[in-house]
Design a protein around this motif. Structure first.
Motif, PDB file in Angstrom:
ATOM      1  N   GLN A 101       0.965  -1.206   0.070  1.00  0.00           N
ATOM      2  CA  GLN A 101       0.067   0.052   0.019  1.00  0.00           C
ATOM      3  C   GLN A 101       0.908   1.316   0.015  1.00  0.00           C
ATOM      4  N   HIS A 102       1.970   1.272   0.712  1.00  0.00           N
ATOM      5  CA  HIS A 102       2.778   2.203   0.969  1.00  0.00           C
ATOM      6  C   HIS A 102       3.689   2.739  -0.417  1.00  0.00           C
ATOM      7  N   ARG A 103       3.931   1.429  -1.189  1.00  0.00           N
ATOM      8  CA  ARG A 103       4.811   1.573  -2.276  1.00  0.00           C
ATOM      9  C   ARG A 103       3.758   2.135  -3.462  1.00  0.00           C
ATOM     10  N   LEU A 104       2.631   1.713  -3.229  1.00  0.00           N
ATOM     11  CA  LEU A 104       1.550   2.318  -4.568  1.00  0.00           C
ATOM     12  C   LEU A 104       1.212   3.789  -4.043  1.00  0.00           C
ATOM     13  N   GLU A 105       1.253   4.153  -2.953  1.00  0.00           N
ATOM     14  CA  GLU A 105       0.795   5.301  -2.672  1.00  0.00           C
ATOM     15  C   GLU A 105       2.070   6.496  -2.934  1.00  0.00           C
ATOM     16  N   GLN A 141       4.208   5.579  -5.477  1.00  0.00           N
ATOM     17  CA  GLN A 141       4.249   5.875  -6.704  1.00  0.00           C
ATOM     18  C   GLN A 141       3.363   6.629  -7.365  1.00  0.00           C
ATOM     19  N   GLU A 142       2.018   6.689  -6.742  1.00  0.00           N
ATOM     20  CA  GLU A 142       0.959   7.613  -6.936  1.00  0.00           C
ATOM     21  C   GLU A 142       1.434   9.111  -7.030  1.00  0.00           C
ATOM     22  N   ALA A 143       2.177   9.081  -5.740  1.00  0.00           N
ATOM     23  CA  ALA A 143       2.530  10.816  -5.473  1.00  0.00           C
ATOM     24  C   ALA A 143       3.808  11.022  -6.457  1.00  0.00           C
ATOM     25  N   ARG A 144       4.627  10.308  -6.791  1.00  0.00           N
ATOM     26  CA  ARG A 144       5.710  10.449  -7.631  1.00  0.00           C
ATOM     27  C   ARG A 144       5.124  10.842  -9.210  1.00  0.00           C
ATOM     28  N   GLU A 145       4.107  10.082  -9.555  1.00  0.00           N
ATOM     29  CA  GLU A 145       3.544  10.184 -10.949  1.00  0.00           C
ATOM     30  C   GLU A 145       2.892  11.644 -10.938  1.00  0.00           C
ATOM     31  N   LYS A 146       2.081  11.997  -9.605  1.00  0.00           N
ATOM     32  CA  LYS A 146       1.391  13.134  -9.761  1.00  0.00           C
ATOM     33  C   LYS A 146       2.390  14.441  -9.836  1.00  0.00           C
ATOM     34  N   GLN A 147       3.491  14.147  -8.996  1.00  0.00           N
ATOM     35  CA  GLN A 147       4.559  15.336  -8.975  1.00  0.00           C
ATOM     36  C   GLN A 147       4.997  15.609 -10.351  1.00  0.00           C
TER      37      GLN A 147
END
Length: 158
Positions: A91-95, A97-103
């Motif tokens: 869950q942390h890894r996915l979160e 990854q989503e944060a990096r993609e959003k950035q």
């Protein structure tokens, strides 16, 4: 006879359900001879695959699939706010990854905006220089107009 009893025990929930829903008869109110007759009808439909519903073949599987569908439906209603799987690392890894993609998306948008702003400024500056060059030609200042021409298009020889 032993085989029929074994099959009857294995298919008892399906048979009982079939009696209630299709034949509209309660198993407990049937005499043994009529129960056997009904079971023969049930097994004939079972073996020829002519039941009206899949639940008469495997009632446990039918109920399980129905429950799974309801759970999925409820999850869609609730959304993703409720966690089902408790795998914290994943869950942390996915979160992350989503944060990096959003950035990255935000950085690309910011770069586009800055480039658009810079390009707009450069185009406005070119338009202003062209107007100034035309004005200088009109008043006869050929040296000033040529200097602006060199700034606008440095590759063109004068």
């Amino acid at each position: 006879m032993l085989l029929i009893t074994h099959i009857c025990r294995n298919k008892s929930p399906e048979f009982t359900t079939w009696l209630l829903e299709v034949k509209e008869v309660n198993l407990e109110s049937l005499p043994p001879w009529e129960e056997k007759k009904m079971f023969k009808d049930f097994m004939e439909d079972h073996n020829t695959s002519t039941f009206t519903s899949k639940k008469y073949y495997d009632i446990d599987g039918y109920n399980r699939r129905k429950l799974e569908k309801e759970m999925k439906k409820d999850l869609k209603k609730v959304g993703h706010s409720e966690r089902i799987v408790f795998n914290d690392e994943e869950q942390h890894r996915l979160e992350m990854q989503e944060a990096r993609e959003k950035q990255k998306e935000e950085e690309v948008l910011a770069l586009k905006r800055s480039m658009e702003g810079g390009m707009v400024q450069a185009m406005k500056e070119q338009a202003r220089l062209k107007e100034e060059m035309v004005y200088l030609y009109k008043i006869g200042d050929m040296e000033g107009a040529a200097a602006i021409q060199r700034r606008l298009d440095p590759d063109v020889p004068m």
